[in-house]
Design an enzyme around this catalytic site. Sequence first.
Site, PDB file in Angstrom:
ATOM      1  N   LYS A 104       0.868  -1.183   0.000  1.00  0.00           N
ATOM      2  CA  LYS A 104       0.000   0.000   0.000  1.00  0.00           C
ATOM      3  C   LYS A 104       0.899   1.225   0.000  1.00  0.00           C
ATOM      4  O   LYS A 104       2.026   1.169   0.453  1.00  0.00           O
ATOM      5  CB  LYS A 104      -0.899   0.017   1.247  1.00  0.00           C
ATOM      6  CG  LYS A 104      -2.150   0.838   1.071  1.00  0.00           C
ATOM      7  CD  LYS A 104      -3.208   0.085   0.298  1.00  0.00           C
ATOM      8  CE  LYS A 104      -4.448   0.928   0.065  1.00  0.00           C
ATOM      9  NZ  LYS A 104      -5.549   0.105  -0.498  1.00  0.00           N
TER      10      LYS A 104
HETATM   11  P1  NAD Z   1     -12.900   7.723  -3.348  1.00  0.00           P
HETATM   12  O1  NAD Z   1     -11.952   8.775  -2.912  1.00  0.00           O
HETATM   13  O2  NAD Z   1     -13.211   7.552  -4.793  1.00  0.00           O
HETATM   14  O3  NAD Z   1     -14.316   7.923  -2.590  1.00  0.00           O
HETATM   15  C1  NAD Z   1     -14.424   8.027  -1.208  1.00  0.00           C
HETATM   16  C2  NAD Z   1     -15.840   8.461  -0.861  1.00  0.00           C
HETATM   17  O4  NAD Z   1     -15.962   8.496   0.571  1.00  0.00           O
HETATM   18  C3  NAD Z   1     -16.188   9.867  -1.344  1.00  0.00           C
HETATM   19  O5  NAD Z   1     -17.561   9.885  -1.732  1.00  0.00           O
HETATM   20  C4  NAD Z   1     -16.007  10.727  -0.099  1.00  0.00           C
HETATM   21  O6  NAD Z   1     -16.809  11.901  -0.109  1.00  0.00           O
HETATM   22  C5  NAD Z   1     -16.485   9.767   0.967  1.00  0.00           C
HETATM   23  N1  NAD Z   1     -16.003  10.090   2.302  1.00  0.00           N
HETATM   24  C6  NAD Z   1     -14.776  10.543   2.665  1.00  0.00           C
HETATM   25  N2  NAD Z   1     -14.744  10.776   3.991  1.00  0.00           N
HETATM   26  C7  NAD Z   1     -15.961  10.442   4.464  1.00  0.00           C
HETATM   27  C8  NAD Z   1     -16.551  10.471   5.744  1.00  0.00           C
HETATM   28  N3  NAD Z   1     -15.868  10.907   6.806  1.00  0.00           N
HETATM   29  N4  NAD Z   1     -17.836  10.039   5.846  1.00  0.00           N
HETATM   30  C9  NAD Z   1     -18.518   9.623   4.761  1.00  0.00           C
HETATM   31  N5  NAD Z   1     -18.032   9.596   3.528  1.00  0.00           N
HETATM   32  C10 NAD Z   1     -16.766  10.002   3.386  1.00  0.00           C
HETATM   33  O7  NAD Z   1     -12.334   6.359  -2.714  1.00  0.00           O
HETATM   34  P2  NAD Z   1     -12.692   4.880  -3.147  1.00  0.00           P
HETATM   35  O8  NAD Z   1     -11.660   4.412  -4.107  1.00  0.00           O
HETATM   36  O9  NAD Z   1     -14.144   4.787  -3.479  1.00  0.00           O
HETATM   37  O10 NAD Z   1     -12.379   4.094  -1.791  1.00  0.00           O
HETATM   38  C11 NAD Z   1     -13.341   3.973  -0.758  1.00  0.00           C
HETATM   39  C12 NAD Z   1     -12.927   2.833   0.144  1.00  0.00           C
HETATM   40  O11 NAD Z   1     -12.897   1.615  -0.625  1.00  0.00           O
HETATM   41  C13 NAD Z   1     -11.556   2.938   0.774  1.00  0.00           C
HETATM   42  O12 NAD Z   1     -11.578   2.326   2.038  1.00  0.00           O
HETATM   43  C14 NAD Z   1     -10.684   2.131  -0.161  1.00  0.00           C
HETATM   44  O13 NAD Z   1      -9.502   1.669   0.483  1.00  0.00           O
HETATM   45  C15 NAD Z   1     -11.627   1.018  -0.493  1.00  0.00           C
HETATM   46  N6  NAD Z   1     -11.311   0.288  -1.725  1.00  0.00           N
HETATM   47  C16 NAD Z   1     -11.225   0.918  -2.925  1.00  0.00           C
HETATM   48  C17 NAD Z   1     -10.971   0.189  -4.077  1.00  0.00           C
HETATM   49  C18 NAD Z   1     -10.939   0.820  -5.438  1.00  0.00           C
HETATM   50  O14 NAD Z   1     -10.822   0.066  -6.425  1.00  0.00           O
HETATM   51  N7  NAD Z   1     -11.072   2.125  -5.572  1.00  0.00           N
HETATM   52  C19 NAD Z   1     -10.776  -1.198  -3.982  1.00  0.00           C
HETATM   53  C20 NAD Z   1     -10.884  -1.821  -2.750  1.00  0.00           C
HETATM   54  C21 NAD Z   1     -11.163  -1.055  -1.632  1.00  0.00           C
END
Ligand code: NAD
Length: 414
Positions: A104
Amino acid sequence: MTSSAWESALSQLDEASRIMNLDPGVHDVLRNPKRSLTVAVPIKLDSGLVKVFTGYRVHHNTTRGPSKGGIRYHPAVTLDEVKALAMWMTWKCAIAGIPYGGAKGGVVVDPKALSRDELERLTRRYAAEIGPLIGPERDVPAPDLGTDEQIMGWIMDTYSMIAGHSVPGVVTGKPLSIGGSLGRGEATSRGVMYITEATLKHRGAKVDETRVAIQGYGKVGAPAVRLLTELGCIVVAVSDVNGGVYNPRGLSPTGLEAHRDDTGTVVGFEGGESITNEELLEIPCDVLVPAALEGQITENNAERVKAEVIIEGANGPTTPEADAILEDRGVLVVPDILANSGGVTVSYFEWVQDLQAYFWDEDEVNMKLRRIMERAYVDVLDIAEERKIPTRMAATILGVSRVAEAHVTRGLFP
Ligand code: NAD
Protein backbone atom coordinates in the site's frame (compact mmCIF):
# COMPACT_ATOMS: atom_id res chain seq x y z
CA MET A 1 -10.83 2.94 23.19
CA THR A 2 -11.29 2.38 19.45
CA SER A 3 -8.38 0.54 17.78
CA SER A 4 -6.26 2.03 15.02
CA ALA A 5 -6.26 0.24 11.66
CA TRP A 6 -2.82 -1.26 12.38
CA GLU A 7 -3.91 -2.52 15.82
CA SER A 8 -7.02 -4.02 14.19
CA ALA A 9 -4.96 -5.73 11.47
CA LEU A 10 -2.49 -7.16 14.01
CA SER A 11 -5.20 -8.37 16.36
CA GLN A 12 -6.99 -10.12 13.45
CA LEU A 13 -3.74 -11.85 12.44
CA ASP A 14 -2.96 -12.84 16.05
CA GLU A 15 -6.41 -14.34 16.53
CA ALA A 16 -6.28 -16.20 13.19
CA SER A 17 -2.81 -17.55 14.06
CA ARG A 18 -4.07 -18.73 17.46
CA ILE A 19 -7.05 -20.56 15.94
CA MET A 20 -4.90 -22.10 13.19
CA ASN A 21 -2.11 -23.00 15.60
CA LEU A 22 0.29 -21.25 13.23
CA ASP A 23 4.01 -21.78 13.69
CA PRO A 24 5.25 -18.88 15.92
CA GLY A 25 8.13 -18.10 13.54
CA VAL A 26 5.81 -17.79 10.53
CA HIS A 27 3.41 -15.72 12.65
CA ASP A 28 6.26 -13.35 13.52
CA VAL A 29 7.28 -13.02 9.86
CA LEU A 30 3.68 -12.15 8.91
CA ARG A 31 3.34 -9.58 11.74
CA ASN A 32 6.17 -7.51 10.24
CA PRO A 33 5.94 -5.66 6.92
CA LYS A 34 8.79 -6.77 4.64
CA ARG A 35 9.82 -3.17 3.94
CA SER A 36 8.46 0.32 4.65
CA LEU A 37 9.67 3.38 2.79
CA THR A 38 9.02 6.97 3.89
CA VAL A 39 9.77 9.66 1.32
CA ALA A 40 9.85 13.45 1.27
CA VAL A 41 7.98 14.75 -1.77
CA PRO A 42 8.95 18.38 -2.51
CA ILE A 43 6.97 20.17 -5.21
CA LYS A 44 6.76 23.68 -6.55
CA LEU A 45 3.30 25.11 -5.89
CA ASP A 46 1.63 27.34 -8.50
CA SER A 47 2.57 30.31 -6.29
CA GLY A 48 6.27 29.51 -6.83
CA LEU A 49 6.77 28.39 -3.23
CA VAL A 50 8.17 24.92 -2.52
CA LYS A 51 6.23 22.64 -0.20
CA VAL A 52 7.31 19.21 1.05
CA PHE A 53 4.73 16.43 1.45
CA THR A 54 5.30 13.06 3.15
CA GLY A 55 4.69 9.82 1.26
CA TYR A 56 4.90 6.12 2.09
CA ARG A 57 5.09 2.78 0.29
CA VAL A 58 4.92 -0.42 2.33
CA HIS A 59 5.45 -3.97 1.07
CA HIS A 60 3.85 -6.24 3.61
CA ASN A 61 4.65 -9.55 1.92
CA THR A 62 5.89 -10.76 -1.48
CA THR A 63 5.99 -14.52 -0.89
CA ARG A 64 3.23 -15.33 -3.42
CA GLY A 65 4.32 -12.84 -6.09
CA PRO A 66 4.89 -9.12 -6.72
CA SER A 67 3.15 -6.92 -4.17
CA LYS A 68 -0.07 -5.15 -5.09
CA GLY A 69 -1.95 -2.32 -3.46
CA GLY A 70 -3.43 1.12 -3.94
CA ILE A 71 -2.06 4.60 -3.38
CA ARG A 72 -4.06 6.85 -1.10
CA TYR A 73 -4.02 10.67 -1.09
CA HIS A 74 -5.61 11.85 2.15
CA PRO A 75 -4.64 14.31 4.93
CA ALA A 76 -5.00 11.60 7.61
CA VAL A 77 -2.63 9.06 5.99
CA THR A 78 -0.10 7.63 8.50
CA LEU A 79 2.58 4.96 8.20
CA ASP A 80 0.57 2.73 10.56
CA GLU A 81 -2.52 3.04 8.37
CA VAL A 82 -0.51 2.18 5.25
CA LYS A 83 1.00 -0.85 7.05
CA ALA A 84 -2.48 -2.11 7.98
CA LEU A 85 -3.80 -1.66 4.46
CA ALA A 86 -0.73 -3.46 3.04
CA MET A 87 -1.28 -6.43 5.37
CA TRP A 88 -4.96 -6.64 4.37
CA MET A 89 -3.87 -6.63 0.70
CA THR A 90 -1.70 -9.71 1.36
CA TRP A 91 -4.67 -11.66 2.72
CA LYS A 92 -7.01 -10.28 0.03
CA CYS A 93 -4.82 -11.46 -2.87
CA ALA A 94 -4.38 -14.88 -1.25
CA ILE A 95 -8.15 -15.27 -0.67
CA ALA A 96 -8.86 -14.37 -4.30
CA GLY A 97 -6.14 -16.84 -5.31
CA ILE A 98 -4.25 -14.31 -7.41
CA PRO A 99 -0.43 -14.48 -7.48
CA TYR A 100 0.40 -11.31 -5.56
CA GLY A 101 1.64 -10.19 -2.18
CA GLY A 102 0.33 -7.10 -0.40
CA ALA A 103 1.45 -3.46 -0.51
CA LYS A 104 0.00 0.00 0.00
CA GLY A 105 1.10 3.58 -0.48
CA GLY A 106 -0.04 7.00 0.53
CA VAL A 107 0.72 10.69 0.56
CA VAL A 108 -0.35 12.98 3.40
CA VAL A 109 -2.24 15.53 1.30
CA ASP A 110 -5.70 16.84 0.60
CA PRO A 111 -5.77 16.37 -3.20
CA LYS A 112 -8.76 18.72 -3.51
CA ALA A 113 -6.62 21.57 -2.15
CA LEU A 114 -4.13 21.26 -5.06
CA SER A 115 -4.49 22.47 -8.64
CA ARG A 116 -4.31 19.86 -11.40
CA ASP A 117 -0.73 20.94 -12.23
CA GLU A 118 0.31 20.69 -8.58
CA LEU A 119 -1.31 17.25 -8.34
CA GLU A 120 0.62 16.09 -11.41
CA ARG A 121 3.93 17.39 -10.01
CA LEU A 122 3.21 15.74 -6.64
CA THR A 123 2.34 12.43 -8.32
CA ARG A 124 5.40 12.40 -10.59
CA ARG A 125 7.79 13.25 -7.75
CA TYR A 126 6.19 10.66 -5.44
CA ALA A 127 6.42 8.06 -8.26
CA ALA A 128 10.10 8.89 -8.76
CA GLU A 129 10.79 8.67 -5.00
CA ILE A 130 9.16 5.23 -4.66
CA GLY A 131 10.59 4.22 -8.08
CA PRO A 132 13.17 1.77 -6.66
CA LEU A 133 10.38 -0.25 -5.04
CA ILE A 134 7.85 -0.48 -7.89
CA GLY A 135 7.79 -2.28 -11.22
CA PRO A 136 5.74 -4.97 -13.00
CA GLU A 137 7.73 -7.75 -11.31
CA ARG A 138 8.21 -5.99 -7.97
CA ASP A 139 5.20 -4.00 -6.84
CA VAL A 140 2.23 -2.75 -8.83
CA PRO A 141 0.27 0.25 -7.41
CA ALA A 142 -3.38 1.08 -8.18
CA PRO A 143 -5.91 3.80 -7.27
CA ASP A 144 -7.39 4.13 -3.78
CA LEU A 145 -8.99 6.89 -1.75
CA GLY A 146 -8.24 10.27 -3.35
CA THR A 147 -6.44 8.89 -6.46
CA ASP A 148 -7.79 8.04 -9.89
CA GLU A 149 -6.90 6.73 -13.34
CA GLN A 150 -5.27 10.00 -14.42
CA ILE A 151 -2.91 9.76 -11.44
CA MET A 152 -2.11 6.16 -12.46
CA GLY A 153 -1.41 7.45 -15.99
CA TRP A 154 1.12 9.99 -14.62
CA ILE A 155 2.82 7.27 -12.56
CA MET A 156 3.02 5.00 -15.61
CA ASP A 157 4.51 7.83 -17.67
CA THR A 158 7.04 8.85 -15.00
CA TYR A 159 8.23 5.26 -14.54
CA SER A 160 8.36 4.72 -18.32
CA MET A 161 10.36 7.92 -18.92
CA ILE A 162 12.98 6.82 -16.39
CA ALA A 163 13.04 3.27 -17.85
CA GLY A 164 13.36 4.65 -21.38
CA HIS A 165 10.43 2.63 -22.75
CA SER A 166 6.71 2.19 -22.03
CA VAL A 167 5.99 0.01 -19.00
CA PRO A 168 2.19 -0.28 -18.78
CA GLY A 169 2.34 -3.15 -16.25
CA VAL A 170 3.84 -0.91 -13.52
CA VAL A 171 0.39 0.29 -12.35
CA THR A 172 -3.22 -0.80 -12.80
CA GLY A 173 -6.39 1.25 -12.89
CA LYS A 174 -4.91 3.18 -15.84
CA PRO A 175 -6.92 4.84 -18.60
CA LEU A 176 -7.85 2.44 -21.43
CA SER A 177 -5.74 4.40 -23.93
CA ILE A 178 -2.49 3.39 -22.18
CA GLY A 179 -3.18 -0.23 -21.29
CA GLY A 180 -6.07 -0.10 -18.83
CA SER A 181 -8.60 -2.92 -18.72
CA LEU A 182 -12.25 -2.78 -19.64
CA GLY A 183 -14.31 -3.22 -16.49
CA ARG A 184 -11.58 -2.02 -14.08
CA GLY A 185 -13.33 1.26 -13.23
CA GLU A 186 -16.30 -0.40 -11.58
CA ALA A 187 -14.68 -3.75 -10.70
CA THR A 188 -14.67 -3.22 -6.92
CA SER A 189 -18.35 -2.26 -6.98
CA ARG A 190 -19.19 -5.15 -9.31
CA GLY A 191 -17.44 -7.50 -6.89
CA VAL A 192 -19.47 -5.99 -4.03
CA MET A 193 -22.58 -6.69 -6.12
CA TYR A 194 -21.58 -10.34 -6.77
CA ILE A 195 -20.88 -10.87 -3.07
CA THR A 196 -24.17 -9.20 -2.06
CA GLU A 197 -26.01 -11.45 -4.52
CA ALA A 198 -24.28 -14.60 -3.19
CA THR A 199 -24.96 -13.58 0.45
CA LEU A 200 -28.66 -12.88 -0.15
CA LYS A 201 -29.01 -16.19 -2.00
CA HIS A 202 -27.26 -18.05 0.81
CA ARG A 203 -29.63 -16.46 3.38
CA GLY A 204 -32.71 -17.10 1.25
CA ALA A 205 -33.45 -13.35 1.13
CA LYS A 206 -35.37 -11.79 -1.77
CA VAL A 207 -33.20 -9.37 -3.73
CA ASP A 208 -36.11 -7.10 -4.68
CA GLU A 209 -37.13 -6.70 -1.02
CA THR A 210 -33.60 -5.86 0.11
CA ARG A 211 -33.00 -2.27 1.24
CA VAL A 212 -29.38 -1.11 0.96
CA ALA A 213 -27.57 1.89 2.47
CA ILE A 214 -24.19 2.91 1.09
CA GLN A 215 -21.67 5.14 2.88
CA GLY A 216 -19.35 6.87 0.40
CA TYR A 217 -20.10 7.96 -3.13
CA GLY A 218 -16.68 7.66 -4.77
CA LYS A 219 -15.09 5.08 -7.04
CA VAL A 220 -16.59 2.23 -5.02
CA GLY A 221 -19.83 3.74 -3.69
CA ALA A 222 -21.20 5.45 -6.81
CA PRO A 223 -21.06 2.45 -9.19
CA ALA A 224 -22.30 0.27 -6.30
CA VAL A 225 -25.52 2.34 -6.14
CA ARG A 226 -26.15 1.65 -9.83
CA LEU A 227 -25.08 -2.01 -9.87
CA LEU A 228 -27.04 -2.94 -6.73
CA THR A 229 -30.10 -1.19 -8.17
CA GLU A 230 -29.61 -3.15 -11.42
CA LEU A 231 -29.41 -6.34 -9.33
CA GLY A 232 -32.88 -5.46 -8.04
CA CYS A 233 -32.11 -4.06 -4.56
CA ILE A 234 -33.65 -0.83 -3.28
CA VAL A 235 -30.84 1.61 -2.46
CA VAL A 236 -32.49 3.75 0.23
CA ALA A 237 -29.58 5.90 1.45
CA VAL A 238 -26.19 7.14 0.31
CA SER A 239 -23.69 9.62 1.70
CA ASP A 240 -20.36 11.30 1.03
CA VAL A 241 -18.01 13.38 3.15
CA ASN A 242 -20.54 16.26 3.18
CA GLY A 243 -23.61 14.29 4.32
CA GLY A 244 -26.25 12.05 2.80
CA VAL A 245 -29.73 11.47 1.40
CA TYR A 246 -32.44 8.98 2.32
CA ASN A 247 -35.54 7.77 0.53
CA PRO A 248 -37.23 4.60 1.83
CA ARG A 249 -38.74 4.04 -1.65
CA GLY A 250 -35.28 4.07 -3.28
CA LEU A 251 -32.89 6.60 -4.81
CA SER A 252 -32.45 7.03 -8.56
CA PRO A 253 -28.85 6.13 -9.55
CA THR A 254 -28.94 8.31 -12.66
CA GLY A 255 -30.52 11.21 -10.77
CA LEU A 256 -27.84 10.95 -8.06
CA GLU A 257 -25.03 10.81 -10.61
CA ALA A 258 -26.34 13.87 -12.43
CA HIS A 259 -26.71 15.76 -9.12
CA ARG A 260 -23.16 14.81 -8.07
CA ASP A 261 -21.80 15.89 -11.47
CA ASP A 262 -23.54 19.28 -11.11
CA THR A 263 -22.76 19.98 -7.46
CA GLY A 264 -19.85 17.71 -6.50
CA THR A 265 -21.87 16.02 -3.72
CA VAL A 266 -24.96 13.89 -3.08
CA VAL A 267 -26.13 16.44 -0.49
CA GLY A 268 -29.20 18.37 -1.63
CA PHE A 269 -30.35 15.66 -4.07
CA GLU A 270 -34.07 16.31 -4.39
CA GLY A 271 -34.98 12.61 -4.71
CA GLY A 272 -34.51 12.11 -0.96
CA GLU A 273 -34.36 13.82 2.45
CA SER A 274 -31.09 15.03 3.97
CA ILE A 275 -29.35 12.90 6.60
CA THR A 276 -25.97 13.05 8.30
CA ASN A 277 -23.24 10.47 7.84
CA GLU A 278 -23.82 9.20 11.38
CA GLU A 279 -27.53 8.73 10.58
CA LEU A 280 -26.71 6.79 7.41
CA LEU A 281 -24.93 4.07 9.38
CA GLU A 282 -28.00 3.65 11.61
CA ILE A 283 -30.70 4.00 8.94
CA PRO A 284 -33.40 1.28 8.63
CA CYS A 285 -32.08 -1.10 5.94
CA ASP A 286 -31.20 -4.76 5.38
CA VAL A 287 -27.71 -4.38 3.94
CA LEU A 288 -25.19 -1.69 4.87
CA VAL A 289 -22.26 -1.10 2.49
CA PRO A 290 -19.56 1.08 4.05
CA ALA A 291 -17.55 2.38 1.05
CA ALA A 292 -15.67 5.39 2.46
CA LEU A 293 -13.03 5.28 5.22
CA GLU A 294 -11.88 2.82 7.86
CA GLY A 295 -13.08 2.93 11.47
CA GLN A 296 -16.67 3.98 10.70
CA ILE A 297 -18.55 1.26 12.61
CA THR A 298 -17.22 1.32 16.15
CA GLU A 299 -18.26 0.38 19.68
CA ASN A 300 -20.04 3.77 19.76
CA ASN A 301 -22.57 3.00 17.02
CA ALA A 302 -22.51 -0.80 16.40
CA GLU A 303 -25.43 -1.30 18.81
CA ARG A 304 -27.61 0.99 16.67
CA VAL A 305 -26.80 -0.46 13.21
CA LYS A 306 -30.15 -1.73 11.86
CA ALA A 307 -28.79 -3.75 8.91
CA GLU A 308 -28.69 -7.54 9.22
CA VAL A 309 -25.79 -7.76 6.78
CA ILE A 310 -22.74 -5.52 6.35
CA ILE A 311 -20.82 -5.87 3.08
CA GLU A 312 -17.51 -4.05 3.49
CA GLY A 313 -16.77 -2.10 0.32
CA ALA A 314 -14.22 0.03 2.19
CA ASN A 315 -11.08 -1.33 3.82
CA GLY A 316 -11.28 -1.69 7.60
CA PRO A 317 -14.62 0.12 8.14
CA THR A 318 -15.49 -2.02 11.21
CA THR A 319 -13.30 -1.99 14.33
CA PRO A 320 -12.66 -5.25 16.24
CA GLU A 321 -14.76 -3.86 19.15
CA ALA A 322 -17.67 -3.27 16.76
CA ASP A 323 -17.15 -6.72 15.21
CA ALA A 324 -17.70 -8.32 18.63
CA ILE A 325 -20.90 -6.31 19.23
CA LEU A 326 -22.25 -7.12 15.75
CA GLU A 327 -21.49 -10.80 16.20
CA ASP A 328 -23.39 -10.85 19.51
CA ARG A 329 -26.31 -9.19 17.76
CA GLY A 330 -26.27 -11.74 14.91
CA VAL A 331 -25.30 -9.19 12.25
CA LEU A 332 -23.37 -10.86 9.40
CA VAL A 333 -20.24 -8.93 8.43
CA VAL A 334 -18.82 -9.92 5.02
CA PRO A 335 -15.26 -8.64 5.40
CA ASP A 336 -13.35 -6.22 3.19
CA ILE A 337 -10.68 -8.78 2.28
CA LEU A 338 -13.40 -10.81 0.56
CA ALA A 339 -16.10 -8.25 -0.35
CA ASN A 340 -13.95 -5.60 -2.03
CA SER A 341 -11.46 -7.85 -3.79
CA GLY A 342 -13.11 -7.23 -7.19
CA GLY A 343 -10.79 -4.24 -7.67
CA VAL A 344 -7.54 -6.10 -7.16
CA THR A 345 -8.84 -9.05 -9.16
CA VAL A 346 -9.48 -6.94 -12.26
CA SER A 347 -6.19 -5.13 -11.56
CA TYR A 348 -4.60 -8.56 -11.87
CA PHE A 349 -6.44 -9.05 -15.18
CA GLU A 350 -5.17 -5.65 -16.34
CA TRP A 351 -1.57 -6.57 -15.45
CA VAL A 352 -1.88 -9.93 -17.24
CA GLN A 353 -3.23 -8.16 -20.33
CA ASP A 354 -0.42 -5.56 -20.19
CA LEU A 355 2.27 -8.24 -19.89
CA GLN A 356 0.80 -10.14 -22.85
CA ALA A 357 -0.12 -6.98 -24.81
CA TYR A 358 -3.38 -8.77 -25.58
CA PHE A 359 -6.67 -7.29 -24.39
CA TRP A 360 -9.98 -8.91 -23.48
CA ASP A 361 -13.54 -7.70 -24.01
CA GLU A 362 -15.61 -6.56 -21.03
CA ASP A 363 -17.79 -9.69 -20.89
CA GLU A 364 -14.71 -11.82 -20.51
CA VAL A 365 -13.42 -9.60 -17.68
CA ASN A 366 -16.75 -9.66 -15.83
CA MET A 367 -17.23 -13.40 -16.30
CA LYS A 368 -13.76 -14.19 -14.96
CA LEU A 369 -14.33 -11.74 -12.07
CA ARG A 370 -17.61 -13.40 -11.11
CA ARG A 371 -15.96 -16.82 -11.13
CA ILE A 372 -13.14 -15.72 -8.81
CA MET A 373 -15.45 -13.84 -6.40
CA GLU A 374 -17.93 -16.71 -6.11
CA ARG A 375 -15.11 -19.22 -5.58
CA ALA A 376 -13.58 -17.05 -2.83
CA TYR A 377 -17.00 -16.62 -1.19
CA VAL A 378 -17.55 -20.39 -1.06
CA ASP A 379 -13.99 -21.02 0.21
CA VAL A 380 -14.48 -18.51 3.05
CA LEU A 381 -17.97 -19.72 3.92
CA ASP A 382 -16.79 -23.33 4.09
CA ILE A 383 -14.19 -22.39 6.71
CA ALA A 384 -16.69 -20.24 8.66
CA GLU A 385 -19.23 -23.08 8.78
CA GLU A 386 -16.70 -25.82 9.47
CA ARG A 387 -15.01 -23.96 12.32
CA LYS A 388 -18.15 -22.06 13.46
CA ILE A 389 -16.32 -18.73 13.37
CA PRO A 390 -17.24 -15.27 12.01
CA THR A 391 -16.68 -14.67 8.30
CA ARG A 392 -13.85 -12.16 8.88
CA MET A 393 -11.88 -14.69 10.88
CA ALA A 394 -12.59 -17.39 8.29
CA ALA A 395 -11.36 -15.11 5.49
CA THR A 396 -8.25 -14.13 7.48
CA ILE A 397 -7.48 -17.79 8.19
CA LEU A 398 -7.84 -18.63 4.49
CA GLY A 399 -5.53 -15.77 3.47
CA VAL A 400 -2.96 -16.41 6.21
CA SER A 401 -2.89 -20.16 5.55
CA ARG A 402 -2.19 -19.69 1.82
CA VAL A 403 0.61 -17.19 2.52
CA ALA A 404 2.04 -19.36 5.31
CA GLU A 405 2.03 -22.40 3.04
CA ALA A 406 3.92 -20.50 0.34
CA HIS A 407 6.35 -19.19 2.96
CA VAL A 408 7.11 -22.65 4.34
CA THR A 409 7.43 -24.09 0.82
CA ARG A 410 9.93 -21.43 -0.22
CA GLY A 411 11.87 -21.70 3.05
CA LEU A 412 13.71 -18.96 4.90
CA PHE A 413 16.55 -17.14 3.15
CA PRO A 414 19.54 -17.47 3.63
P1 NAD B 1 -12.90 7.72 -3.35
O1 NAD B 1 -11.95 8.77 -2.91
O2 NAD B 1 -13.21 7.55 -4.79
O3 NAD B 1 -14.32 7.92 -2.59
C1 NAD B 1 -14.42 8.03 -1.21
C2 NAD B 1 -15.84 8.46 -0.86
O4 NAD B 1 -15.96 8.50 0.57
C3 NAD B 1 -16.19 9.87 -1.34
O5 NAD B 1 -17.56 9.88 -1.73
C4 NAD B 1 -16.01 10.73 -0.10
O6 NAD B 1 -16.81 11.90 -0.11
C5 NAD B 1 -16.49 9.77 0.97
N1 NAD B 1 -16.00 10.09 2.30
C6 NAD B 1 -14.78 10.54 2.67
N2 NAD B 1 -14.74 10.78 3.99
C7 NAD B 1 -15.96 10.44 4.46
C8 NAD B 1 -16.55 10.47 5.74
N3 NAD B 1 -15.87 10.91 6.81
N4 NAD B 1 -17.84 10.04 5.85
C9 NAD B 1 -18.52 9.62 4.76
N5 NAD B 1 -18.03 9.60 3.53
C10 NAD B 1 -16.77 10.00 3.39
O7 NAD B 1 -12.33 6.36 -2.71
P2 NAD B 1 -12.69 4.88 -3.15
O8 NAD B 1 -11.66 4.41 -4.11
O9 NAD B 1 -14.14 4.79 -3.48
O10 NAD B 1 -12.38 4.09 -1.79
C11 NAD B 1 -13.34 3.97 -0.76
C12 NAD B 1 -12.93 2.83 0.14
O11 NAD B 1 -12.90 1.62 -0.62
C13 NAD B 1 -11.56 2.94 0.77
O12 NAD B 1 -11.58 2.33 2.04
C14 NAD B 1 -10.68 2.13 -0.16
O13 NAD B 1 -9.50 1.67 0.48
C15 NAD B 1 -11.63 1.02 -0.49
N6 NAD B 1 -11.31 0.29 -1.72
C16 NAD B 1 -11.22 0.92 -2.93
C17 NAD B 1 -10.97 0.19 -4.08
C18 NAD B 1 -10.94 0.82 -5.44
O14 NAD B 1 -10.82 0.07 -6.43
N7 NAD B 1 -11.07 2.13 -5.57
C19 NAD B 1 -10.78 -1.20 -3.98
C20 NAD B 1 -10.88 -1.82 -2.75
C21 NAD B 1 -11.16 -1.06 -1.63
